[in-house]
Write a protein that holds these residues in place. Structure first.
Motif, PDB file in Angstrom:
ATOM      1  N   VAL A 101      40.806  33.894  38.900  1.00  0.00           N
ATOM      2  CA  VAL A 101      42.128  34.103  39.494  1.00  0.00           C
ATOM      3  C   VAL A 101      42.578  35.499  39.086  1.00  0.00           C
ATOM      4  CG1 VAL A 101      44.512  33.325  39.612  1.00  0.00           C
ATOM      5  CG2 VAL A 101      42.657  31.645  39.383  1.00  0.00           C
ATOM      6  N   LEU A 102      42.752  36.363  40.059  1.00  0.00           N
ATOM      7  CA  LEU A 102      43.115  37.748  39.744  1.00  0.00           C
ATOM      8  C   LEU A 102      44.532  37.816  39.192  1.00  0.00           C
ATOM      9  CD1 LEU A 102      41.585  39.755  42.734  1.00  0.00           C
ATOM     10  CD2 LEU A 102      40.566  39.104  40.546  1.00  0.00           C
ATOM     11  N   ARG A 103      44.679  38.452  38.035  1.00  0.00           N
ATOM     12  CA  ARG A 103      45.970  38.595  37.381  1.00  0.00           C
ATOM     13  C   ARG A 103      46.083  39.998  36.793  1.00  0.00           C
ATOM     14  NH1 ARG A 103      47.589  33.265  37.042  1.00  0.00           N
ATOM     15  NH2 ARG A 103      45.933  31.707  36.763  1.00  0.00           N
ATOM     16  N   GLY A 104      47.316  40.374  36.459  1.00  0.00           N
ATOM     17  CA  GLY A 104      47.545  41.660  35.808  1.00  0.00           C
ATOM     18  C   GLY A 104      47.766  42.792  36.786  1.00  0.00           C
ATOM     19  N   SER A 105      47.463  44.003  36.344  1.00  0.00           N
ATOM     20  CA  SER A 105      47.663  45.184  37.180  1.00  0.00           C
ATOM     21  C   SER A 105      46.558  45.285  38.228  1.00  0.00           C
ATOM     22  CB  SER A 105      47.649  46.438  36.308  1.00  0.00           C
ATOM     23  OG  SER A 105      46.371  46.616  35.703  1.00  0.00           O
TER      24      SER A 105
END
Length: 245
Positions: A101-105
């Motif tokens: 799951v893509l997270r962050g900047s």
């Protein structure tokens, strides 16, 4: 396919190149959807909420992975963060597939996507927009605006072997960034699946589908100019999407 019994669908399954890893969990309309999805590379499932679009998409990914045609990541785009959690729950429930799951900047998301390889990658439409767009000076406007970077969109396409657009009506119309980006990715990705439950009329939601309502199913959604593109409703009807639609 809609007239076939479960036994006849099982015969069609046995004639496939490989046996689908996910089959017994599927209901009749999901089995029909899986067979059509295996046959056509770009299509839309107009299934209503709760009819198993997520499981069906996972079954397709598992089949193509077993067949050896998916050697890169499967990118799943969803409307919001809540949908991310729903996909994670379904992935853990029905498969043993690795997922991210893509997270962050945006930089952190690019690092995760690049390292994904054969993972299922889940991201929101808005998140993808920020990943592949750059702030540029707008013509005749005092403020800057986001514009798609063709090189970044191409980079995503090279990292992805299958694209799933969940609730695809969420991308808006042809003026939205999400629409333009998803359209580019759709044509650049070997496998493309759209999941939608309809936008205006109660079409392809019930077992008794009226084909007349499917002539212009999504004025706000993606347009598919390819003549070999199909959409499938939950009753098993298959509708060809012409460029004028």
């Amino acid at each position: 396919y809609k007239k076939l019994t479960d036994e006849q669908l099982d015969i069609r399954r046995d004639n496939l190149a490989v046996r689908p890893p996910i089959w017994r969990k599927l209901t009749t309309h999901q089995k029909v959807g899986l067979l059509v999805g295996i046959r056509h590379k770009r299509f839309c499932y107009w299934y209503d909420t709760g009819t198993g679009k997520t499981l069906l998409s996972l079954a397709l990914a598992a089949y193509f992975r077993k067949r050896g045609t998916l050697n890169k990541a499967v990118l799943v785009l969803v409307p919001n963060k809540v949908n991310k959690s729903e996909w994670v729950r379904e992935i853990e429930k029905h498969t043993n597939a690795e997922f991210i799951v893509l997270r962050g900047s945006s930089a952190e998301k690019w690092d995760a996507l690049t390292a994904a390889r054969d993972h299922i990658v889940v991201e929101t439409y808005a998140g993808l927009v920020r990943m592949v767009c750059e702030l540029k000076k707008a013509k005749r406007k005092r403020r800057n605006e986001l514009k798609p970077d063709a090189l970044l969109v191409s980079k995503v396409a090279k990292l992805v072997a299958m694209l799933v657009l969940d609730e695809s009506g969420s991308v808006g119309n042809h003026t939205s960034l999400a629409y333009r980006i998803c359209r580019l990715l759709h044509h650049a990705t070997p496998q493309a699946v759209r999941n939608d439950h309809g936008l205006y009329l109660p079409v392809v939601r019930n077992a008794a589908c009226q084909a007349d309502y499917v002539r212009r199913p999504f004025q706000r959604g993606l347009k598919f100019p390819a003549p070999s593109t199909f959409q499938l409703d939950c009753s098993g009807h298959i509708h060809s999407l012409r460029e004028s639609d």
